[in-house]
Design a protein around this motif. Sequence first.
Motif, PDB file in Angstrom:
ATOM      1  N   GLU A  45       0.932  -1.224  -0.071  1.00 41.75           N
ATOM      2  CA  GLU A  45      -0.080  -0.146  -0.012  1.00 41.75           C
ATOM      3  C   GLU A  45       0.950   1.299   0.146  1.00 41.75           C
ATOM      4  O   GLU A  45       0.397   2.373  -0.646  1.00 41.75           O
ATOM      5  CB  GLU A  45      -0.944   0.016   1.293  1.00 41.75           C
ATOM      6  N   PHE A  46       1.931   1.200   0.820  1.00 44.35           N
ATOM      7  CA  PHE A  46       2.963   2.495   0.805  1.00 44.35           C
ATOM      8  C   PHE A  46       3.624   2.561  -0.537  1.00 44.35           C
ATOM      9  O   PHE A  46       3.552   3.864  -1.020  1.00 44.35           O
ATOM     10  CB  PHE A  46       3.816   2.396   1.932  1.00 44.35           C
ATOM     11  N   SER A  47       4.099   1.584  -1.043  1.00 42.92           N
ATOM     12  CA  SER A  47       4.722   1.548  -2.200  1.00 42.92           C
ATOM     13  C   SER A  47       3.576   2.160  -3.379  1.00 42.92           C
ATOM     14  O   SER A  47       4.132   3.072  -4.097  1.00 42.92           O
ATOM     15  CB  SER A  47       5.141   0.108  -2.867  1.00 42.92           C
ATOM     16  N   GLU A  48       2.530   1.870  -3.290  1.00 42.97           N
ATOM     17  CA  GLU A  48       1.627   2.440  -4.319  1.00 42.97           C
ATOM     18  C   GLU A  48       1.306   3.677  -3.942  1.00 42.97           C
ATOM     19  O   GLU A  48       1.383   4.601  -4.930  1.00 42.97           O
ATOM     20  CB  GLU A  48       0.169   1.819  -4.090  1.00 42.97           C
TER      21      GLU A  48
ATOM     22  N   ARG B 145       4.459   5.848  -5.305  1.00 43.39           N
ATOM     23  CA  ARG B 145       4.712   5.883  -6.564  1.00 43.39           C
ATOM     24  C   ARG B 145       3.718   6.324  -7.508  1.00 43.39           C
ATOM     25  O   ARG B 145       3.818   6.413  -8.784  1.00 43.39           O
ATOM     26  CB  ARG B 145       5.113   4.455  -7.241  1.00 43.39           C
ATOM     27  N   ALA B 146       2.660   6.867  -6.822  1.00 40.28           N
ATOM     28  CA  ALA B 146       1.490   7.422  -7.493  1.00 40.28           C
ATOM     29  C   ALA B 146       1.753   8.672  -8.384  1.00 40.28           C
ATOM     30  O   ALA B 146       2.431   9.582  -7.817  1.00 40.28           O
ATOM     31  CB  ALA B 146       0.394   7.757  -6.495  1.00 40.28           C
TER      32      ALA B 146
ATOM     33  N   ASN C 198       2.302  14.907   1.888  1.00 40.94           N
ATOM     34  CA  ASN C 198       1.223  14.076   2.594  1.00 40.94           C
ATOM     35  C   ASN C 198       1.552  12.603   2.655  1.00 40.94           C
ATOM     36  O   ASN C 198       0.433  12.155   3.150  1.00 40.94           O
ATOM     37  CB  ASN C 198       0.000  14.241   1.573  1.00 40.94           C
ATOM     38  N   LEU C 199       2.575  12.117   2.591  1.00 38.82           N
ATOM     39  CA  LEU C 199       2.851  10.984   2.431  1.00 38.82           C
ATOM     40  C   LEU C 199       2.945  10.224   4.215  1.00 38.82           C
ATOM     41  O   LEU C 199       2.402   8.948   4.266  1.00 38.82           O
ATOM     42  CB  LEU C 199       4.126  10.271   2.225  1.00 38.82           C
ATOM     43  N   PRO C 200       3.161  11.131   5.129  1.00 36.45           N
ATOM     44  CA  PRO C 200       2.973  10.469   6.326  1.00 36.45           C
ATOM     45  C   PRO C 200       1.588  10.303   6.968  1.00 36.45           C
ATOM     46  O   PRO C 200       1.094   9.282   7.417  1.00 36.45           O
ATOM     47  CB  PRO C 200       3.448  11.599   7.552  1.00 36.45           C
ATOM     48  N   ILE C 201       0.809  11.272   6.416  1.00 35.04           N
ATOM     49  CA  ILE C 201      -0.855  10.977   6.555  1.00 35.04           C
ATOM     50  C   ILE C 201      -1.333   9.869   5.879  1.00 35.04           C
ATOM     51  O   ILE C 201      -2.045   8.999   6.410  1.00 35.04           O
ATOM     52  CB  ILE C 201      -1.610  12.270   6.169  1.00 35.04           C
ATOM     53  N   GLN C 202      -0.798   9.565   4.538  1.00 34.71           N
ATOM     54  CA  GLN C 202      -1.316   8.485   4.035  1.00 34.71           C
ATOM     55  C   GLN C 202      -0.964   7.172   4.570  1.00 34.71           C
ATOM     56  O   GLN C 202      -1.518   6.234   4.550  1.00 34.71           O
ATOM     57  CB  GLN C 202      -1.030   8.427   2.387  1.00 34.71           C
TER      58      GLN C 202
END
Length: 190
Positions: free
Chosen positions: A60-63, A66-67, A78-82
């Motif tokens: 999930e994190f990789s997706e 790499r989005a 926003n990655l920490p929130i995601q």
Amino acid sequence: MKDLFNSQLPGGERPDIQLCIFPHLTEMLVVDLRGGASNISLLNASDVFTTEFFKSVEEEFSESLRAHTNFPFAQLINLPIQLEETIRDTVMSFILDRLGVTQDPDEFPTVIVFIVSGGALTAQPDQVLEGLKKILRDHCGEAAVEEWQEDLSRLITEESAMLQNVSAQELNEALKGDSPDYFTLWENRN
């Protein structure tokens, strides 16, 4: 503090599952009320945080990482929130899977999660214990309280002790100047 644990949903409905998570311990209390029966158990973190769990989070994190987006800097910011949302969703999925909950949206249970930690626990552990006993009493009866009182007391005592150890360690690091969370107006590191 009087109504420490409100175990009812809006509208007065009772939840299907109540999770009492002790963040510094490896066990959580599960009160499963699905189907009208009450099933109380302890679930160990090792049953949830399996190799499959970590693979799922990594995928999930990789997706997310790499989005493709028109706003790559905002995406990274926003990655920490995601990541937090991904972990929370994955943890809940794996907990529910261990409880035998199907992922059918029509049969998805209502879940309340209590995080048993923090200031209330360190300041008034007896009231926290009474709140947890009230959950059991209200949904499972007095016999459940008697059966689980020793385990509840143990979990609360262990979590309180861990919180005190963590606080003492953080204070020690702050006094030594080893903590980035603390500073003094007189500090000069040059």
